[in-house]
Structures are given as structure tokens and as C-alpha cells.
Design an enzyme around this catalytic site. Structure first.
Site, PDB file in Angstrom:
ATOM      1  NE  ARG A   1     -11.162   2.620   5.165  1.00  0.00           N
ATOM      2  CZ  ARG A   1     -12.400   2.145   4.970  1.00  0.00           C
ATOM      3  NH1 ARG A   1     -13.405   2.650   5.634  1.00  0.00           N
ATOM      4  NH2 ARG A   1     -12.592   1.185   4.113  1.00  0.00           N
TER       5      ARG A   1
ATOM      6  NE  ARG B   1      -4.275   0.218   2.632  1.00  0.00           N
ATOM      7  CZ  ARG B   1      -5.273  -0.653   2.559  1.00  0.00           C
ATOM      8  NH1 ARG B   1      -5.034  -1.901   2.265  1.00  0.00           N
ATOM      9  NH2 ARG B   1      -6.501  -0.248   2.759  1.00  0.00           N
TER      10      ARG B   1
HETATM   11  P1  ADP Z   1      -9.999  -0.915   2.757  1.00  0.00           P
HETATM   12  O1  ADP Z   1      -9.169  -1.188   1.540  1.00  0.00           O
HETATM   13  O2  ADP Z   1     -11.462  -1.102   2.512  1.00  0.00           O
HETATM   14  O3  ADP Z   1      -9.714   0.389   3.436  1.00  0.00           O
HETATM   15  P2  ADP Z   1      -8.561  -3.004   4.282  1.00  0.00           P
HETATM   16  O4  ADP Z   1      -9.275  -4.078   4.996  1.00  0.00           O
HETATM   17  O5  ADP Z   1      -7.690  -3.391   3.155  1.00  0.00           O
HETATM   18  O6  ADP Z   1      -9.703  -2.000   3.858  1.00  0.00           O
HETATM   19  O7  ADP Z   1      -7.658  -2.165   5.334  1.00  0.00           O
HETATM   20  C1  ADP Z   1      -8.192  -1.681   6.532  1.00  0.00           C
HETATM   21  C2  ADP Z   1      -7.131  -0.943   7.326  1.00  0.00           C
HETATM   22  O8  ADP Z   1      -6.044  -1.837   7.670  1.00  0.00           O
HETATM   23  C3  ADP Z   1      -6.446   0.234   6.629  1.00  0.00           C
HETATM   24  O9  ADP Z   1      -7.189   1.411   6.729  1.00  0.00           O
HETATM   25  C4  ADP Z   1      -5.126   0.304   7.408  1.00  0.00           C
HETATM   26  O10 ADP Z   1      -5.307   0.895   8.662  1.00  0.00           O
HETATM   27  C5  ADP Z   1      -4.800  -1.159   7.647  1.00  0.00           C
HETATM   28  N1  ADP Z   1      -3.971  -1.746   6.558  1.00  0.00           N
HETATM   29  C6  ADP Z   1      -4.343  -2.753   5.727  1.00  0.00           C
HETATM   30  N2  ADP Z   1      -3.357  -3.056   4.859  1.00  0.00           N
HETATM   31  C7  ADP Z   1      -2.326  -2.218   5.123  1.00  0.00           C
HETATM   32  C8  ADP Z   1      -1.033  -1.998   4.575  1.00  0.00           C
HETATM   33  N3  ADP Z   1      -0.581  -2.732   3.528  1.00  0.00           N
HETATM   34  N4  ADP Z   1      -0.255  -1.036   5.113  1.00  0.00           N
HETATM   35  C9  ADP Z   1      -0.675  -0.299   6.150  1.00  0.00           C
HETATM   36  N5  ADP Z   1      -1.891  -0.430   6.710  1.00  0.00           N
HETATM   37  C10 ADP Z   1      -2.719  -1.375   6.218  1.00  0.00           C
END
Ligand code: ADP
Ligand code: ZN
Length: 214
Positions: free
Chosen positions: A170, A89
Site C-alpha cells: 500500500r 488517489r
Molecule cells: P489507507 O489509506 O489506510 O490505505 P483506505 O481505507 O483509504 O486506507 O483504502 C483502503 C483500500 O481501498 C485501498 O488500499 C484500495 O484498495 C481501496 N481504495 C480506497 N480508495 C481508493 C481510490 N480512490 N482508488 C482506488 N482504490 C481505493
């Protein structure tokens, strides 16, 4: 191992699509957000470390995230491939992933970018019910019509980070930190862009095509 990354904004449908495609193609599905949420439910060390970030819609620090994901990748056995959903990400996470895979003679083989216009993302996130069992997502209209998950009977709940304010955060974080990965992977020639609008099944078909044409 065939390593596929699903890229897209919150609400683009990464989770829904990754689950279906992984099942279809007999691949593992590794969703960083789900793993964090499970750790928070268990209230273990990792969960306590990441809770506030998730609640606020901020990214978990790269080091914590990378350690967790790489450990999970290393634990996979007996699969032909893996779909990484929600990871990487940030550009730094992407660079670390390349190094880690490179160490085993592997690489990111394909990146599926699920494209959805911002207005549609906001709409989807503001009315989202998620299954606790299988992470399938529904709208409030769906929920009224069925009460529990159509696929597995699981309980439906609203994610605490799906509030309007946190959704905004987000999306902002996505455009600032994650969207640059689109160009990054485009330059390596691994990116395929798929239209994430329309029927779920239609999107699945487009993604399946994008993944198998290699
Ligand atoms: P969405 O894509 O719908 O926001 P996710 O379930 O992928 O939902 O992620 C939810 C939360 O988990 C993010 O807002 C972040 O806080 C955390 N998160 C998930 N993946 C990562 C990542 N690769 N790096 C940093 N934080 C992450
Ligand atoms: Zn379910």
C-alpha cells in the site's frame, strides 16, 4: 458546496482527522475505503468486485472508484461541504473529479496534505486497531487499556490489509500513484501542507486552521 480533499499516505491519519473535522464543521465525510469495506461486508455487487484489490493492497480500478464516489457526492443533500478522504488517489481520478465538479460550477476548493515521514507510517500501520462503529484508530496498548472504542463503544478489529506485506504494498502504491497529486494540487494553488505528527488534537487544530483560512 465547499469541497475539501484530504491527501496523505496510508497511516497519515486522514480517516481519524476527517471524521473529527467533518463533525466540527458540519460537513459530510466521504471515505472511499470505508465505502468499499462496507460493500464487502454487505457482499453486494460492488463488494464482490473490489474485495481482492483491498485484500492485496492494490487500487480499485479508476472507473469503479469514480462511479461509486461521484454517485455518493450526488446523493449528498443539506450539507455545507464535503471532505473527500482517500479520493482522488490517482491523477486520472483527480481529472475526472474536476470535470464532474466543474459541471455544477464547483471545484476542489482546498486540499489538505497530511505529511508524515515514512518510518512513522510503517510504525503506525503495523500496530493499528480500528473501531467498527466509528473508524477511530488505536494502538495495541490503547486496546489493552479499554477493550472497546472509547468514543462509541464499538468493537475494535485489525484491518486484513494491515499485515506487514500488504502495508508495504500500500505504501509503494501510494508513492507511485498518489504522491504525484501533491504537486498537481500545489500547482493549482489549492494545497495546504499540514504536519501530521504529534498529538491527534494538535493535528486537528492545524487542519481546522488550514481549512478555515480561505
Ligand atoms: P489507507 O489509506 O489506510 O490505505 P483506505 O481505507 O483509504 O486506507 O483504502 C483502503 C483500500 O481501498 C485501498 O488500499 C484500495 O484498495 C481501496 N481504495 C480506497 N480508495 C481508493 C481510490 N480512490 N482508488 C482506488 N482504490 C481505493
Ligand atoms: Zn468507535
Amino acid at each position: 458546496m465547499y469541497n475539501v480533499v484530504f491527501l496523505g499516505a496510508p497511516g497519515a491519519g486522514k480517516g481519524t482527522q476527517a471524521a473529527v473535522i467533518a463533525e466540527k464543521m458540519n460537513m459530510a465525510h466521504l471515505a472511499s475505503g470505508d465505502l468499499f469495506r462496507k460493500a464487502i461486508e454487505r457482499d453486494d455487487d460492488l463488494g464482490r468486485q473490489v474485495k481482492t484489490y483491498l485484500e492485496n493492497g492494490q487500487l480499485v480500478p479508476d472507473e469503479v472508484t469514480v462511479n461509486m464516489v461521484l454517485k455518493r457526492i450526488a446523493e449528498l443533500d443539506d450539507v455545507t461541504g464535503v471532505i473527500l478522504d482517500g479520493f482522488p488517489r490517482t491523477l486520472s481520478q483527480a481529472a475526472t473529479l474536476n470535470l464532474a465538479l466543474g459541471g455544477h460550477g464547483e471545484k476542489v476548493d482546498r486540499v489538505v496534505y497530511i505529511a508524515v515521514p515514512e518510518a512513522e507510517l510503517e510504525r503506525r500501520l503495523s500496530d493499528r486497531w480500528v473501531c467498527r462503529g466509528c473508524q477511530a484508530t488505536y494502538t495495541s496498548a490503547d486496546k489493552e487499556a479499554m477493550e472497546s472504542c472509547r468514543k462509541c463503544g464499538g468493537e475494535l478489529y485489525q484491518r486484513p490489509d494491515d499485515t506487514p506485506e500488504t502495508v508495504k504494498r500500500r505504501l509503494a502504491v501510494y508513492f507511485r500513484e498518489t504522491a504525484p497529486l501533491i504537486d498537481y494540487y500545489r500547482q493549482t494553488g489549492t494545497l495546504v501542507e499540514v504536519d501530521g505528527q504529534g498529538e491527534v488534537d494538535g493535528v486537528t487544530a492545524r487542519i481546522a486552521r488550514a481549512i478555515t483560512n480561505r
